[in-house]
Structures are given as structure tokens and as C-alpha cells.
Design a protein around this motif. Structure first.
Motif, mmCIF file in Angstrom:
data_model
loop_
_atom_site.group_PDB
_atom_site.id
_atom_site.type_symbol
_atom_site.label_atom_id
_atom_site.label_comp_id
_atom_site.label_asym_id
_atom_site.label_seq_id
_atom_site.Cartn_x
_atom_site.Cartn_y
_atom_site.Cartn_z
ATOM 1 N N ALA A 64 -3.513 52.148 81.478
ATOM 2 C CA ALA A 64 -4.662 52.790 80.850
ATOM 3 C C ALA A 64 -5.392 53.693 81.831
ATOM 4 O O ALA A 64 -5.817 54.801 81.478
ATOM 5 N N VAL A 65 -5.537 53.244 83.075
ATOM 6 C CA VAL A 65 -6.251 54.022 84.087
ATOM 7 C C VAL A 65 -5.532 55.336 84.366
ATOM 8 O O VAL A 65 -6.144 56.414 84.383
ATOM 9 N N ASP A 122 2.115 46.785 85.394
ATOM 10 C CA ASP A 122 1.182 45.909 84.677
ATOM 11 C C ASP A 122 1.852 44.636 84.185
ATOM 12 O O ASP A 122 1.230 43.568 84.168
ATOM 13 N N ASP A 165 -12.838 42.559 83.551
ATOM 14 C CA ASP A 165 -12.308 43.890 83.272
ATOM 15 C C ASP A 165 -10.788 43.914 83.314
ATOM 16 O O ASP A 165 -10.133 44.531 82.472
ATOM 17 N N MET A 170 -8.352 44.983 80.237
ATOM 18 C CA MET A 170 -7.549 46.201 80.342
ATOM 19 C C MET A 170 -6.052 45.910 80.334
ATOM 20 O O MET A 170 -5.262 46.761 79.931
ATOM 21 N N ASN A 171 -5.662 44.731 80.786
ATOM 22 C CA ASN A 171 -4.234 44.381 80.757
ATOM 23 C C ASN A 171 -3.982 43.297 79.708
ATOM 24 O O ASN A 171 -3.125 42.425 79.870
ATOM 25 N N CYS A 180 -12.398 48.785 84.578
ATOM 26 C CA CYS A 180 -12.946 49.366 83.353
ATOM 27 C C CYS A 180 -13.815 50.577 83.641
ATOM 28 O O CYS A 180 -13.998 51.429 82.770
#
Length: 287
Positions: A104-105, A182, A237, A241-242, A76
Motif C-alpha cells: 500500500a505504501v 508483505d 498501523d 495496513m497488512n 499509516c
């Protein structure tokens, strides 16, 4: 092995970042290594252990002359760190990460790169339940996979440099699209961790006539739940995020557990033997 880069900056000198630095130093593929970390005592330990050659007072100064910046912080926090350092990156600098969530990263960090710099998403498939500079060791990545997640916009030369660095650290390098990564790791990494946490939570809070149930645990339970000793903040995190892929994995696991429950409930010996045999064959296939 010959030198690949002259200067590496590691942001987050813990198990992964510290082991990456140790491995590259041992391989002779990096010159100077500068450490950057919000935990001053951890940073000083990294310096005293010889993991880094110098420590930077802040991220902006630490990355100024780096050819590669490796960001090894909770997932994150990765975009925020890249946003902070972006204005200070030298021309031609490559920024990469070690986070286990990529979509996302990669999207956020690619957009933050100044002209002439490149972001290459990465995920070394290695680790232990320990953390901090003191847990780092050079052989952590030997024989392990490191997945790079380039997009159509990723500079090919930057991707090749990161692949060469990871190979020199002992890793077997492969590439895949961030979303595909992912979905795979929701199944084989993120789901097992949340299941381990859930199992320990369930057993730890179980009320069996006032007994402390966990005091009776032995090898099987402890082996199965070892990963529940991992850093809770890191896994918080990752789960967030996933989220979409992990929820789908949890639903699949819940359906499998419900099927197992039904076979036990109806006292179905053949069904149970079939369920366990199939699972055993999958497990044995890994080995």
C-alpha cells in the motif's frame, strides 16, 4: 568511505530514522542532516545529541534542498507525509521509507512523486522495543538485512543510491516485490508481535483465584513477550495496513495451536513429542 549524498532530510527522528542518520554520519557518506518531527522535544533532543545538524520548522522547508528524504513514521502516516512534501521536493530527489508494510505504501507514494523524483520502498530489519531520538545508535543496522522493494516503475539509479546508503550504514541489502515482502513479514514479524500482545493480554486478564498472575513471570515469559513492549500505535498501523496477509498468518497459527491442543487433550505423548521436535528443529535451524 566517500560521501554519497550531500544533504539528507529525516522525517521522524526516532529509533530507525535517528539510527540511520547516526550510521551515515559515522560512515562519512552524508553531508548535512536536517531533522523533521512533529514532536518538538524529540527533535531538540536529536539536535543536542548530534544526530541532526539542524531542525526544520516544517516538512516543506526541511526537504527543499535534500537529495534524499527518509520517512520514518508509522506506516499509516507515510503516504500522508509524502503527499505533504511532494510539491516541495527538489528535482532529482529520492524519497524512501522504513515501514514494515510495503504494498500500500509503495503504490500510494509512487503515484505522488513529481516528475524527476523517485520513491524507493525500504524496510530495515532491525529495531528494539525502545523509541525516540534517545534510543538511536549507529550500529543498529550492522549485519542486519535491509529490503528494498522496487517496482517496474522505480528509477534504477535511485534504487542504487539507497542500496549504497544502506550498505554504508552496515546493512546487507536485498530486493523483492512489495507483495512478496508483505506475505513474508506477516509470518515472521507481524504474527509474532500480535501473538506476543495476545499472550500478555490473555495472561494479564486471567482470573486465577484473584492472583496477579503476571507477578509470577520469570525469564521465559519475559523473553518470549519482550516485543509486546513495542509501540502500540505502530503495531496498530501495521496490523491494519497488512490486514489480508496478517489474517492469513493468524489463521495458520490458530490451526497449529488447535492441533497442539488436540494432542494435549487426547494425552498423546508421541504426538506431542513429534510436534515439539519439529518446532525445535525449525528453531535450531535459524541459529
Amino acid at each position: 568511505m566517500s560521501m554519497i549524498i550531500e544533504r539528507l532530510a529525516v522525517i521522524g527522528v526516532g529509533l530507525i530514522g535517528g539510527s540511520f542518520a547516526r550510521a551515515l554520519r559515522e560512515a562519512g557518506t552524508v553531508g548535512a542532516i536536517v531533522g523533521i518531527d512533529t514532536d518538538r522535544s524529540n527533535l531538540e533532543q536529536a539536535l543536542s545529541l548530534g544526530i541532526v545538524d539542524e531542525i526544520a520548522p516544517d516538512a516543506a522547508q526541511g526537504v527543499r534542498d535534500a537529495q534524499v528524504v527518509f520517512v520514518s513514521v508509522p506506516v499509516c502516516a507515510i503516504p500522508a507525509v509524502v503527499r505533504e512534501i511532494a510539491p516541495f521536493l527538489p528535482a532529482g530527489c529520492i524519497v524512501s521509507d522504513g515501514g514494515s508494510v510495503k504494498t500500500a505504501v509503495v503504490q500510494e507514494c509512487e503515484a505522488l512523486m513529481p516528475p524527476g523524483c523517485a520513491f524507493v520502498g525500504g524496510h530495515p530489519i532491525a529495531g528494539t522495543e525502545h523509541s525516540g531520538a534517545g534510543a538511536a545508535f549507529a550500529s543498529l543496522f550492522n549485519g542486519k538485512r535491509c529490503i528494498l522493494t522496487p517496482t517496474r516503475d522505480t528509477d534504477a539509479g535511485a534504487c542504487d543510491t539507497m542500496a549504497r546508503l544502506w550498505r554504508s550504514a552496515g546493512a546487507n541489502v536485498c530486493s523483492m516485490e512489495p507483495g512478496h515482502h508483505d506475505r513474508i513479514f506477516a509470518e515472521i514479524s507481524h504474527l509474532p508481535h500480535v501473538v506476543a500482545y495476545a499472550l500478555v493480554h490473555a495472561v494479564g486478564t486471567a482470573d486465577v483465584e484473584g492472583e496477579n498472575v503476571l507477578s509470577y513471570t520469570a525469564g521465559g515469559f519475559r523473553d518470549f513477550t519482550r516485543i509486546a513492549s513495542s509501540d502500540p500505535v505502530m503495531w496498530r498501523d501495521i496490523a491494519l495496513m497488512n490486514r489480508t496477509a496478517l489474517l492469513a498468518s493468524i489463521d495458520g497459527f490458530s490451526a497449529s495451536l488447535a492441533e497442539l491442543r488436540q494432542r494435549i487433550d487426547r494425552s498423546d505423548p508421541a504426538g506431542l513429542a513429534e510436534f515439539f521436535t519439529i518446532a525445535k528443529q525449525f528453531r535450531d535451524g535459524i541459529l
